[in-house]
Design an enzyme around this catalytic site. Structure first.
Site, PDB file in Angstrom:
ATOM      1  N   LYS A 110       0.890  -1.180   0.000  1.00 29.30           N
ATOM      2  CA  LYS A 110       0.000   0.000   0.000  1.00 29.30           C
ATOM      3  C   LYS A 110       0.923   1.223   0.000  1.00 29.30           C
ATOM      4  CE  LYS A 110      -1.851   2.998   2.037  1.00 29.30           C
ATOM      5  NZ  LYS A 110      -1.550   4.412   1.690  1.00 29.30           N
TER       6      LYS A 110
ATOM      7  N   GLY B 235       6.820   4.925   8.570  1.00 25.86           N
ATOM      8  CA  GLY B 235       6.031   6.155   8.611  1.00 25.86           C
ATOM      9  C   GLY B 235       6.130   6.793   9.976  1.00 25.86           C
TER      10      GLY B 235
ATOM     11  N   GLU C 101       9.452   0.963  11.119  1.00 31.04           N
ATOM     12  CA  GLU C 101      10.571   1.894  10.960  1.00 31.04           C
ATOM     13  C   GLU C 101       9.954   3.280  10.998  1.00 31.04           C
ATOM     14  OE1 GLU C 101      12.701   4.534   9.824  1.00 31.04           O
ATOM     15  OE2 GLU C 101      12.878   3.659   7.819  1.00 31.04           O
TER      16      GLU C 101
ATOM     17  N   CYS D 199      13.941  10.178   7.322  1.00 27.84           N
ATOM     18  CA  CYS D 199      13.680   9.767   8.704  1.00 27.84           C
ATOM     19  C   CYS D 199      14.945   9.820   9.561  1.00 27.84           C
ATOM     20  CB  CYS D 199      13.058   8.387   8.743  1.00 27.84           C
ATOM     21  SG  CYS D 199      14.003   7.152   7.836  1.00 27.84           S
TER      22      CYS D 199
ATOM     23  N   GLU E 255       9.640  15.613  15.360  1.00 24.39           N
ATOM     24  CA  GLU E 255      10.145  15.435  14.003  1.00 24.39           C
ATOM     25  C   GLU E 255       9.460  16.446  13.077  1.00 24.39           C
ATOM     26  OE1 GLU E 255       9.105  11.717  11.951  1.00 24.39           O
ATOM     27  OE2 GLU E 255      11.167  11.654  11.240  1.00 24.39           O
TER      28      GLU E 255
HETATM   29  P1  NAI Z   1       1.909   8.398   7.935  1.00 26.68           P
HETATM   30  O1  NAI Z   1       2.678   7.623   8.908  1.00 26.68           O
HETATM   31  O2  NAI Z   1       0.521   8.779   8.301  1.00 26.68           O
HETATM   32  O3  NAI Z   1       1.808   7.598   6.538  1.00 26.68           O
HETATM   33  C1  NAI Z   1       2.672   6.594   6.116  1.00 26.68           C
HETATM   34  C2  NAI Z   1       1.861   5.487   5.440  1.00 26.68           C
HETATM   35  O4  NAI Z   1       0.922   4.937   6.356  1.00 26.68           O
HETATM   36  C3  NAI Z   1       1.045   5.940   4.236  1.00 26.68           C
HETATM   37  O5  NAI Z   1       1.072   4.948   3.238  1.00 26.68           O
HETATM   38  C4  NAI Z   1      -0.351   6.052   4.811  1.00 26.68           C
HETATM   39  O6  NAI Z   1      -1.365   5.917   3.846  1.00 26.68           O
HETATM   40  C5  NAI Z   1      -0.370   4.898   5.761  1.00 26.68           C
HETATM   41  N1  NAI Z   1      -1.375   4.975   6.830  1.00 26.68           N
HETATM   42  C6  NAI Z   1      -1.834   6.077   7.465  1.00 26.68           C
HETATM   43  N2  NAI Z   1      -2.760   5.746   8.387  1.00 26.68           N
HETATM   44  C7  NAI Z   1      -2.887   4.397   8.352  1.00 26.68           C
HETATM   45  C8  NAI Z   1      -3.683   3.452   9.066  1.00 26.68           C
HETATM   46  N3  NAI Z   1      -4.543   3.842  10.009  1.00 26.68           N
HETATM   47  N4  NAI Z   1      -3.555   2.152   8.773  1.00 26.68           N
HETATM   48  C9  NAI Z   1      -2.690   1.739   7.831  1.00 26.68           C
HETATM   49  N5  NAI Z   1      -1.921   2.592   7.110  1.00 26.68           N
HETATM   50  C10 NAI Z   1      -2.007   3.900   7.368  1.00 26.68           C
HETATM   51  O7  NAI Z   1       2.765   9.660   7.546  1.00 26.68           O
HETATM   52  P2  NAI Z   1       2.303  11.047   6.879  1.00 26.68           P
HETATM   53  O8  NAI Z   1       0.990  11.512   7.408  1.00 26.68           O
HETATM   54  O9  NAI Z   1       2.419  10.934   5.438  1.00 26.68           O
HETATM   55  O10 NAI Z   1       3.455  12.010   7.444  1.00 26.68           O
HETATM   56  C11 NAI Z   1       3.364  12.586   8.731  1.00 26.68           C
HETATM   57  C12 NAI Z   1       4.704  12.667   9.408  1.00 26.68           C
HETATM   58  O11 NAI Z   1       5.234  11.369   9.603  1.00 26.68           O
HETATM   59  C13 NAI Z   1       5.808  13.353   8.636  1.00 26.68           C
HETATM   60  O12 NAI Z   1       5.731  14.716   8.716  1.00 26.68           O
HETATM   61  C14 NAI Z   1       7.032  12.778   9.286  1.00 26.68           C
HETATM   62  O13 NAI Z   1       7.287  13.456  10.482  1.00 26.68           O
HETATM   63  C15 NAI Z   1       6.635  11.369   9.579  1.00 26.68           C
HETATM   64  N6  NAI Z   1       7.075  10.422   8.529  1.00 26.68           N
HETATM   65  C16 NAI Z   1       8.160   9.630   8.763  1.00 26.68           C
HETATM   66  C17 NAI Z   1       8.618   8.806   7.777  1.00 26.68           C
HETATM   67  C18 NAI Z   1       9.802   7.930   7.966  1.00 26.68           C
HETATM   68  O14 NAI Z   1      10.504   7.628   7.004  1.00 26.68           O
HETATM   69  N7  NAI Z   1      10.051   7.412   9.142  1.00 26.68           N
HETATM   70  C19 NAI Z   1       8.004   8.747   6.466  1.00 26.68           C
HETATM   71  C20 NAI Z   1       6.835   9.567   6.327  1.00 26.68           C
HETATM   72  C21 NAI Z   1       6.424  10.371   7.335  1.00 26.68           C
END
Ligand code: NAI
Ligand code: MG
Length: 497
Positions: free
Chosen positions: A190, A243, A265, A298, A396
């Site tokens: 996904k 994420g 991660e 990240c 972050e």
């Molecule tokens: P997010 O963690 O919400 O999204 C990452 C993935 O999780 C996306 O594919 C999203 O569709 C999916 N997702 C979201 N809610 C879900 C759920 N309830 N069940 C299953 N999958 C779900 O990250 P977002 O909103 O794009 O970014 C927010 C903040 O997260 C960023 O500003 C950053 O601080 C952090 N982040 C960290 C990352 C890393 O590499 N560790 C990558 C992306 C974001």
């Protein structure tokens, strides 16, 4: 993008930088449409790229059923049989590096030259490495217990759901896809809703490579909809997620119902510790690198901790170098950093900086959008000596925003470095090996880079301590997660021949 806006999928395929991209899901080897769609745009200039099928519970169920049906035959192929197909897939990625690079840059705004020369070749390597590891390295010597032989094996476990972010879409996805498929699991990916294109194109490559239908599936859509449906599904064996921490908590709660193993991660607020004896030029170079990918990394070392005796000299050199960073269109060869991914994320980054300003923080560089370039470009920003308890230090930001703080002793540096809830990585710059070794030992993080940054070997464990994650990926660690590790104990007694 308003996440609740109802759109209809207009087209089954769209053309992006001359490449046809299917906007539908890829389930059981077929393209499957949804009733609704979501809009995908380019962060470079906000242009519309296409409406993409928006999955729901229905598509999640279909994908799990397809992956489950494909599992026994894929598992039975064994590492060599799977490896042949995966090596073909790696070759196809290599043949399509330019296309993948162009697509990814258009979709997420990261540098085209780094996609071409670094990222996409690594995507191929991620697949090849784990395929070959499963064939050649994944073994444990037998050992005896009172004449009984212990035989360790890594058996395929079932359907793995992989949920990935937008900052390095295909790169991070293939860190998971590679070992999951090599381990004999079938996969549902996904991708993040802001960057769905490379996953769809990659699905076509898996078909071309001859990966059997249902072994690799892509379901697109919002995390709260189809993502949530996938991770809650009772028929899946593994969840691997990269994420944010809040989303990880939601996924963990959902996984708890079925006791589905998770690998997380997550984010970071990594320190870049510059000891008094550091090579100043090297320290500055490493610190400035933390703006890479417009700070959307990240493991970025966003807290620069510098010994107070060299802080002024460091700040001067840092500013001199950082002010030369070329920000612009990520397709230009000269560009060093591009835009933020999306308006929502841009507003989040700007919000952090605006609130820091309001509370009187000393911003000595940047601190505002680079509006001449477009709507989503934010200038490389440096906050001097912020209040250590303020959110700009503890949260972050995931943008081109660094903090510079000073310390007096190694002990103080260690305490500051370890002071956040995160523990993904740490950078340490020192001129003395013994001192560096002593300090590195005290730093709490999954990876410590001493006098370097971003050296990533797939044989090494990668992951986060504290709230930066659960588990490690790389080498055997990846297989320990995706496979069912089994011990078969064979007795010396009872044999008829
Ligand atoms: P997010 O963690 O919400 O999204 C990452 C993935 O999780 C996306 O594919 C999203 O569709 C999916 N997702 C979201 N809610 C879900 C759920 N309830 N069940 C299953 N999958 C779900 O990250 P977002 O909103 O794009 O970014 C927010 C903040 O997260 C960023 O500003 C950053 O601080 C952090 N982040 C960290 C990352 C890393 O590499 N560790 C990558 C992306 C974001
Ligand atoms: Mg996009």
């Amino acid at each position: 993008m308003n996440k609740d806006e109802v759109r209809k999928p207009a087209l089954n395929t769209i053309e992006v930088v001359g490449t046809k991209i299917d906007t539908r899901h890829y389930i059981g080897g077929q393209r499957v449409a949804s009733v609704e769609a979501f809009t995908n745009t380019s962060p470079i200039d906000g242009s519309f790229l296409g409406d993409i099928c928006r999955g729901t519970q229905k598509e999640a169920d279909l994908a799990v059923a397809a992956a489950k049906a494909a599992f026994p035959a894929w598992a039975a192929l064994g590492p060599k049989g799977r490896g042949e197909l995966l090596l073909r897939l790696a070759e196809l990625v290599e043949e399509n590096i330019e296309t993948l690079a162009q697509l990814e840059t258009m979709d997420n705004g990261s540098l085209l030259r780094s996609h071409r020369r670094g990222v996409m070749p690594r995507v191929a390597m991620n697949i090849r490495f784990f395929a070959e590891w499963a064939i050649n390295e994944l073994q444990h010597p037998d050992f005896e217990t009172r004449g009984h032989t212990n035989k360790i094996s890594w058996d395929p476990s079932g359907v793995a759901v992989l949920i990935t972010p937008w900052n390095a879409p295909l790169m991070l996805a293939t860190w998971k896809i590679g070992p999951a498929l090599a381990a004999g699991d079938t996969v549902i990916l996904k991708p993040a809703e802001w960057t769905p294109l490379s996953a769809s194109f990659f699905a076509d490559l898996t078909k071309q490579a001859g990966i059997p239908d249902g072994v690799f599936n892509v379901v697109q859509g919002f995390g709260k909809e189809v993502g949530a449906a996938l991770v809650a599904h009772p028929d899946i064996a593994r969840i691997s997620f990269t994420g944010s921490v809040p989303t990880a908590k939601v996924i963990a709660r959902s996984a708890a119902d079925n006791l589905t193993p998770v690998s997380f991660e997550l984010g970071g607020k990594s320190p870049c510790v510059v000891l008094e004896d550091a090579d100043l030029d090297l320290a500055v170079e490493l610190a400035v690198e933390q703006y890479d990918n417009a700070g959307q990394v990240c493991l970025s070392g966003t807290r620069i901790l510098v010994h107070e005796n060299i802080a002024d000299a460091f700040a001067l050199k840092f500013k001199e170098k950082a002010l030369q960073i070329v920000q612009g269109d990520p397709r230009d060869e000269a560009t060093q950093i591009g835009p933020q991914i999306h308006q929502v994320h841009f507003d989040r980054v700007k919000g952090f900086v605006d609130r820091a300003k309001e509370s009187g923080a000393n911003i000595i560089m940047g601190g505002e959008p680079n509006s001449d370039l477009g709507g989503l470009y934010f200038r490389p920003t440096l906050v001097m000596n912020p209040d250590p308890t303020s959110e700009i230090v503890t949260s972050e930001v995931f943008g081109p925003v660094l903090c510079l703080q000073t310390f007096k002793t190694d002990e103080e540096a260690i305490a500051m470095a370890n002071s956040t809830e995160f523990g993904l990585a740490a950078i340490l710059v020192s001129g003395n090996k013994e001192r560096a070794e002593r300090v590195a030992k005290e730093l709490v993080a999954g990876t410590i880079w001493v006098n370097c940054f971003f050296v990533r070997d797939l044989r090494a464990p990668f992951g986060g301590s504290k709230k930066s994650g659960i588990g490690r990926e790389g080498g055997n660690w990846s297989f320990d997660f995706y496979a069912d590790v089994k011990n078969t104990v064979v007795s010396p007694n009872g044999w008829k021949e």
